[in-house]
Design an enzyme around this catalytic site. Sequence first.
Site, PDB file in Angstrom:
ATOM      1  N   SER A  78       0.838  -1.203   0.000  1.00 20.26           N
ATOM      2  CA  SER A  78       0.000   0.000   0.000  1.00 20.26           C
ATOM      3  C   SER A  78       0.874   1.255   0.000  1.00 20.26           C
ATOM      4  O   SER A  78       0.600   2.215  -0.727  1.00 20.26           O
ATOM      5  CB  SER A  78      -0.920   0.013   1.226  1.00 20.26           C
ATOM      6  OG  SER A  78      -1.734  -1.138   1.234  1.00 20.26           O
ATOM      7  N   GLN A 186       0.625  -9.023  -6.478  1.00 17.76           N
ATOM      8  CA  GLN A 186       0.213 -10.424  -6.641  1.00 17.76           C
ATOM      9  C   GLN A 186       1.114 -11.187  -7.611  1.00 17.76           C
ATOM     10  O   GLN A 186       1.086 -12.421  -7.646  1.00 17.76           O
ATOM     11  CB  GLN A 186      -1.230 -10.509  -7.143  1.00 17.76           C
ATOM     12  CG  GLN A 186      -2.260 -10.048  -6.129  1.00 17.76           C
ATOM     13  CD  GLN A 186      -2.397 -10.992  -4.937  1.00 17.76           C
ATOM     14  OE1 GLN A 186      -2.128 -12.193  -5.031  1.00 17.76           O
ATOM     15  NE2 GLN A 186      -2.817 -10.460  -3.799  1.00 17.76           N
ATOM     16  N   HIS A 208       4.704  -9.947   2.275  1.00 11.81           N
ATOM     17  CA  HIS A 208       3.853 -11.001   2.864  1.00 11.81           C
ATOM     18  C   HIS A 208       3.013 -11.748   1.832  1.00 11.81           C
ATOM     19  O   HIS A 208       2.355 -12.727   2.178  1.00 11.81           O
ATOM     20  CB  HIS A 208       2.983 -10.448   3.997  1.00 11.81           C
ATOM     21  CG  HIS A 208       1.819  -9.615   3.601  1.00 11.81           C
ATOM     22  ND1 HIS A 208       0.529 -10.097   3.605  1.00 11.81           N
ATOM     23  CD2 HIS A 208       1.724  -8.336   3.199  1.00 11.81           C
ATOM     24  CE1 HIS A 208      -0.297  -9.133   3.237  1.00 11.81           C
ATOM     25  NE2 HIS A 208       0.404  -8.050   2.980  1.00 11.81           N
ATOM     26  N   THR A 244      14.887   4.479  10.590  1.00 15.54           N
ATOM     27  CA  THR A 244      15.737   3.296  10.729  1.00 15.54           C
ATOM     28  C   THR A 244      15.076   2.120  10.023  1.00 15.54           C
ATOM     29  O   THR A 244      13.886   1.875  10.190  1.00 15.54           O
ATOM     30  CB  THR A 244      15.964   2.985  12.219  1.00 15.54           C
ATOM     31  OG1 THR A 244      16.505   4.155  12.822  1.00 15.54           O
ATOM     32  CG2 THR A 244      16.916   1.811  12.397  1.00 15.54           C
ATOM     33  N   CYS A 331      -9.734  -6.633   2.050  1.00 11.89           N
ATOM     34  CA  CYS A 331     -10.129  -5.269   2.428  1.00 11.89           C
ATOM     35  C   CYS A 331     -11.636  -5.088   2.312  1.00 11.89           C
ATOM     36  O   CYS A 331     -12.208  -4.239   2.954  1.00 11.89           O
ATOM     37  CB  CYS A 331      -9.433  -4.256   1.525  1.00 11.89           C
ATOM     38  SG  CYS A 331      -7.751  -4.715   1.147  1.00 11.89           S
TER      39      CYS A 331
HETATM   40  C1  PLP Z   1      -2.097  -7.078  -0.761  1.00 12.35           C
HETATM   41  C2  PLP Z   1      -2.100  -6.120  -1.876  1.00 12.35           C
HETATM   42  C3  PLP Z   1      -1.715  -4.790  -1.685  1.00 12.35           C
HETATM   43  C4  PLP Z   1      -1.371  -4.236  -0.343  1.00 12.35           C
HETATM   44  O1  PLP Z   1      -0.154  -4.715   0.170  1.00 12.35           O
HETATM   45  P1  PLP Z   1       0.149  -4.539   1.722  1.00 12.35           P
HETATM   46  O2  PLP Z   1       1.568  -4.981   1.871  1.00 12.35           O
HETATM   47  O3  PLP Z   1      -0.802  -5.414   2.451  1.00 12.35           O
HETATM   48  O4  PLP Z   1      -0.017  -3.088   2.029  1.00 12.35           O
HETATM   49  C5  PLP Z   1      -1.703  -3.953  -2.783  1.00 12.35           C
HETATM   50  N1  PLP Z   1      -2.040  -4.396  -4.007  1.00 12.35           N
HETATM   51  C6  PLP Z   1      -2.405  -5.665  -4.233  1.00 12.35           C
HETATM   52  C7  PLP Z   1      -2.745  -6.098  -5.633  1.00 12.35           C
HETATM   53  C8  PLP Z   1      -2.456  -6.570  -3.181  1.00 12.35           C
HETATM   54  O5  PLP Z   1      -2.830  -7.826  -3.413  1.00 12.35           O
END
Ligand code: PLP
Length: 404
Positions: A78, A186, A208, A244, A331
């Site tokens: 994000s 993704q 993640h 940091t 979300c």
């Molecule tokens: C999960 C996701 C995000 C957000 O990533 P975060 O590390 O959770 O902020 C943005 N774009 C897509 C396509 C995602 O699948």
Amino acid sequence: MKRAAAKRYVYADNAATTAVAPQVLQAMLPYLTERFGNPSSLYASGREAKAAVETARSQAAALLGAQPEEIFFTSGGSEADTWAIRAAAALQAKQGKRHIITSRFEHHAVLHTVEQLQREGFEVTLLNVPADGIVRVKELEATLREDTALVTLLYANNEIGTIQPVSEIGRLCRERGILFHTDAVQAAGHIPVDVVVSRIDLLSLSGHKFHAPKGVGALYCRRGISLPRLIEGGAQEQGRRAGTENVPGIVGLGEAAALAQEGMEARMRYVAALRDRLIDGILKIERAHLNGDRRHRLPGNASFCFEGVDGESLLHLLDLHGICASTGSACASGSTEPSHVLLAIGLPQEVANGSLRLTLDENNTVEEVDYILKQLPPLVERLRALSPLWERIQKQGEASNGKG
Ligand SMILES: *Cc1c(COP(=O)(O)O)cnc(C)c1O
């Protein structure tokens, strides 16, 4: 007497987040314990931490075909999306370019940033997405203008898994002097991504989503684009993002990038075979539909709509059977609004309400897929038995069959 089957646990929500890989955890542990130094410190443990951050930068760069100095670590996808879009908008506005193009089925990190820029005076074109979930380059081309500053389009959609024609779009944008950002959260670590081949100027990824921990991501910014500073303070991240460094997280992201690159082809084949087995099995259910193009999709993504079913109710029943899934993006859960992605590809609201996203990875097995295929159909049937909507759909079906 029949013995009760052992309770199973099947994690099929890898688009929401993934498990930290054991090797990733191992690589991180020293930086949470004895090698805890601040990378800006001059003594040994600081120098070690600094070196580890730079190794991770090279690993992340290698995953994308980028140079290490083109990688800026962030707190996640994000942040990288917000930074990239705001940066591109600010740079281009200096040359009087204030038109931004994106699509209707982006992640909210992109959509909300673009909406905010619109309130600040930028003009925005939202591309429609055909039913197959793939944006058409011709349509994009038709919306390009003299003052187009930025095209931001996701690499692969997080709900329906469709992969976009990123290289064609990159070529087009480069020819016209338009910056091109792609949310590759993704895609990165799952399918081959090359920022040089695809002429990408800015790219977001998140740890993640490919077996690194939460709270760490990266922005790729092509050399020569002078990325505006995001956070004030020290000189970290080439003076563009102070604070940091999240050393353990960054080390984890680097290790995950290296792991992802190793054996990617074989992993894609394995996961895609599981996905195909799942899709074939689920499409045997009456009035079940696959969302998005069957071929141009992420190896692990299987996204469906079941007519006459409430998606959230289905998730709860699956959860009772130990199956972790999603209706779409994490979300959107908790809200009763149907997914903006499914509406964007033209599904009627009542069909979009019956969505189920199952996302697999290399930790899943054939046995798990078969377990889902055994559990799911009776649950769909159970919900339909209680659904006035299903009753209506069936009556309509009989009527239209009667008409021949
Ligand atoms: C999960 C996701 C995000 C957000 O990533 P975060 O590390 O959770 O902020 C943005 N774009 C897509 C396509 C995602 O699948």
